[in-house]
Write a protein that holds these residues in place. Structure first.
Motif, mmCIF file in Angstrom:
data_model
loop_
_atom_site.group_PDB
_atom_site.id
_atom_site.type_symbol
_atom_site.label_atom_id
_atom_site.label_comp_id
_atom_site.label_asym_id
_atom_site.label_seq_id
_atom_site.Cartn_x
_atom_site.Cartn_y
_atom_site.Cartn_z
ATOM 1 N N SER A 166 2.119 -17.433 -20.243
ATOM 2 C CA SER A 166 2.183 -16.542 -21.161
ATOM 3 C C SER A 166 1.020 -15.720 -21.319
ATOM 4 O O SER A 166 0.265 -15.075 -22.128
ATOM 5 C CB SER A 166 2.035 -17.217 -22.756
ATOM 6 O OG SER A 166 0.755 -18.213 -22.815
ATOM 7 N N SER A 167 0.763 -15.112 -20.042
ATOM 8 C CA SER A 167 -0.340 -14.084 -19.769
ATOM 9 C C SER A 167 -0.018 -13.704 -18.532
ATOM 10 O O SER A 167 0.309 -14.268 -17.571
ATOM 11 C CB SER A 167 -1.764 -14.984 -19.839
ATOM 12 O OG SER A 167 -2.696 -14.225 -19.212
ATOM 13 N N GLU A 168 -0.691 -12.443 -18.393
ATOM 14 C CA GLU A 168 -0.132 -11.722 -17.003
ATOM 15 C C GLU A 168 -1.469 -11.929 -15.967
ATOM 16 O O GLU A 168 -1.168 -11.783 -14.835
ATOM 17 C CB GLU A 168 -0.322 -10.257 -17.110
ATOM 18 C CG GLU A 168 -1.476 -9.735 -17.698
ATOM 19 C CD GLU A 168 -1.306 -9.125 -19.088
ATOM 20 O OE1 GLU A 168 -2.042 -8.216 -19.538
ATOM 21 O OE2 GLU A 168 -0.976 -9.905 -19.733
ATOM 22 N N GLY A 169 -2.356 -12.706 -16.452
ATOM 23 C CA GLY A 169 -3.701 -13.121 -15.497
ATOM 24 C C GLY A 169 -4.185 -14.422 -16.199
ATOM 25 O O GLY A 169 -5.437 -14.328 -16.541
ATOM 26 N N PRO A 170 -3.561 -15.489 -16.188
ATOM 27 C CA PRO A 170 -4.063 -16.716 -16.688
ATOM 28 C C PRO A 170 -5.517 -17.168 -15.884
ATOM 29 O O PRO A 170 -5.338 -17.067 -14.674
ATOM 30 C CB PRO A 170 -2.832 -17.806 -16.610
ATOM 31 C CG PRO A 170 -2.087 -17.169 -15.449
ATOM 32 C CD PRO A 170 -2.135 -15.574 -15.557
ATOM 33 N N THR A 171 -6.288 -17.682 -16.352
ATOM 34 C CA THR A 171 -7.462 -18.302 -15.728
ATOM 35 C C THR A 171 -7.292 -19.605 -15.777
ATOM 36 O O THR A 171 -6.407 -20.461 -16.498
ATOM 37 C CB THR A 171 -8.643 -18.028 -16.520
ATOM 38 O OG1 THR A 171 -8.679 -18.465 -17.916
ATOM 39 C CG2 THR A 171 -9.251 -16.499 -16.798
ATOM 40 N N VAL A 172 -8.047 -20.372 -14.842
ATOM 41 C CA VAL A 172 -7.670 -21.678 -14.617
ATOM 42 C C VAL A 172 -9.137 -22.665 -14.667
ATOM 43 O O VAL A 172 -9.939 -21.894 -14.048
ATOM 44 C CB VAL A 172 -7.046 -22.097 -13.297
ATOM 45 C CG1 VAL A 172 -7.631 -21.360 -12.204
ATOM 46 C CG2 VAL A 172 -6.706 -23.525 -13.178
ATOM 47 N N GLN A 173 -9.263 -23.598 -14.995
ATOM 48 C CA GLN A 173 -10.348 -24.517 -14.965
ATOM 49 C C GLN A 173 -9.995 -25.969 -14.393
ATOM 50 O O GLN A 173 -9.361 -26.574 -15.293
ATOM 51 C CB GLN A 173 -11.242 -24.482 -16.257
ATOM 52 C CG GLN A 173 -12.582 -24.876 -16.342
ATOM 53 C CD GLN A 173 -13.198 -24.924 -17.397
ATOM 54 O OE1 GLN A 173 -12.774 -24.565 -18.624
ATOM 55 N NE2 GLN A 173 -14.663 -24.729 -17.448
ATOM 56 N N LEU A 174 -10.448 -26.282 -13.273
ATOM 57 C CA LEU A 174 -10.224 -27.706 -12.921
ATOM 58 C C LEU A 174 -11.397 -28.541 -13.153
ATOM 59 O O LEU A 174 -12.667 -27.976 -13.005
ATOM 60 C CB LEU A 174 -10.296 -27.631 -11.304
ATOM 61 C CG LEU A 174 -9.340 -26.654 -10.310
ATOM 62 C CD1 LEU A 174 -9.676 -26.817 -8.662
ATOM 63 C CD2 LEU A 174 -7.723 -27.527 -10.699
#
Length: 208
Positions: A166-174
């Motif tokens: 639900s975002s055109e540029g989702p961030t990710v945190q491992l």
């Protein structure tokens, strides 16, 4: 009761506004990027190729310790997505591979298993309860925004998972790398996690 004159006037205003609403805001990678995202490309220079992504036909690079690879279709490489609040990803998970515990702070994720079976998918609620299920080809799972989630391919064939965001540029945190591959001093990590220095150094190489 709404008067006919007011109704007609409102309809005219609404139609006039609709005529001036921009259909899209294709990302202009040559312009400065602001807090709201990419600037809009000149509509006269927009082509159909700005709305097409062809990267999912090639397997993702899964030559890493987790044995999984990810190919995005985000606004950063599919300019037509800019400003639309959606994106897509293609994940390859080898036999015995995992998508490690991670979160997307600003996006809900909806996945569908395109290939594979006996894939454990799950997420962890803010109450620390784990919601997990064995997924097979054709199954879909929603992963609420910001919650840690994971996948484990315990099947006998490689898996392919598609994910919509639900975002055109989702961030990710491992979770692993956030804890043990950062520039935070090991003694601080030890105090905040109750692990000793030797354990921290063993986990993914530790920090400093």
């Amino acid at each position: 009761m709404i008067s006919p004159i007011f109704f007609v006037f409102s309809l005219i205003v609404s139609c006039s506004y609709a005529l001036h609403v921009q259909d899209f805001c294709v990302a202009d990678y040559t312009a400065p990027q602001g807090p709201a995202g990419y600037s809009c490309k000149d509509p006269a220079k927009v082509t159909v190729d700005d709305f097409v992504h062809s990267g999912f036909g090639v397997p993702s690079n899964s030559s890493n310790v987790f044995k999984f690879g990810f190919t995005p279709a985000f606004a950063s490489n599919l300019p037509g997505l800019n400003g639309l609040g959606v994106s897509l990803g293609h994940t390859d998970v080898e036999i015995g591979g995992v998508v490690p515990i991670h979160s997307h702070p600003g996006a809900t994720e909806l996945v569908v298993v395109a290939e594979g079976s006996s894939i454990i998918g799950g997420f962890i609620g803010s109450n620390n309860k784990v919601y997990q299920k064995i997924l097979n080809k054709g199954d879909t799972m929603v992963l609420p925004q910001g919650l840690y989630h994971f996948f484990v391919n315990q099947g006998t064939t490689p898996a392919i998972i598609y994910a919509a965001f639900s975002s055109e540029g989702p961030t990710v945190q491992l979770m692993d790398t956030s804890l043990f591959k950062n520039d935070l001093a090991s003694d601080i990590i030890a105090k905040t996690t109750l692990l000793d220095a030797a354990q921290i150094q063993k986990l993914l190489g530790g920090t400093n």
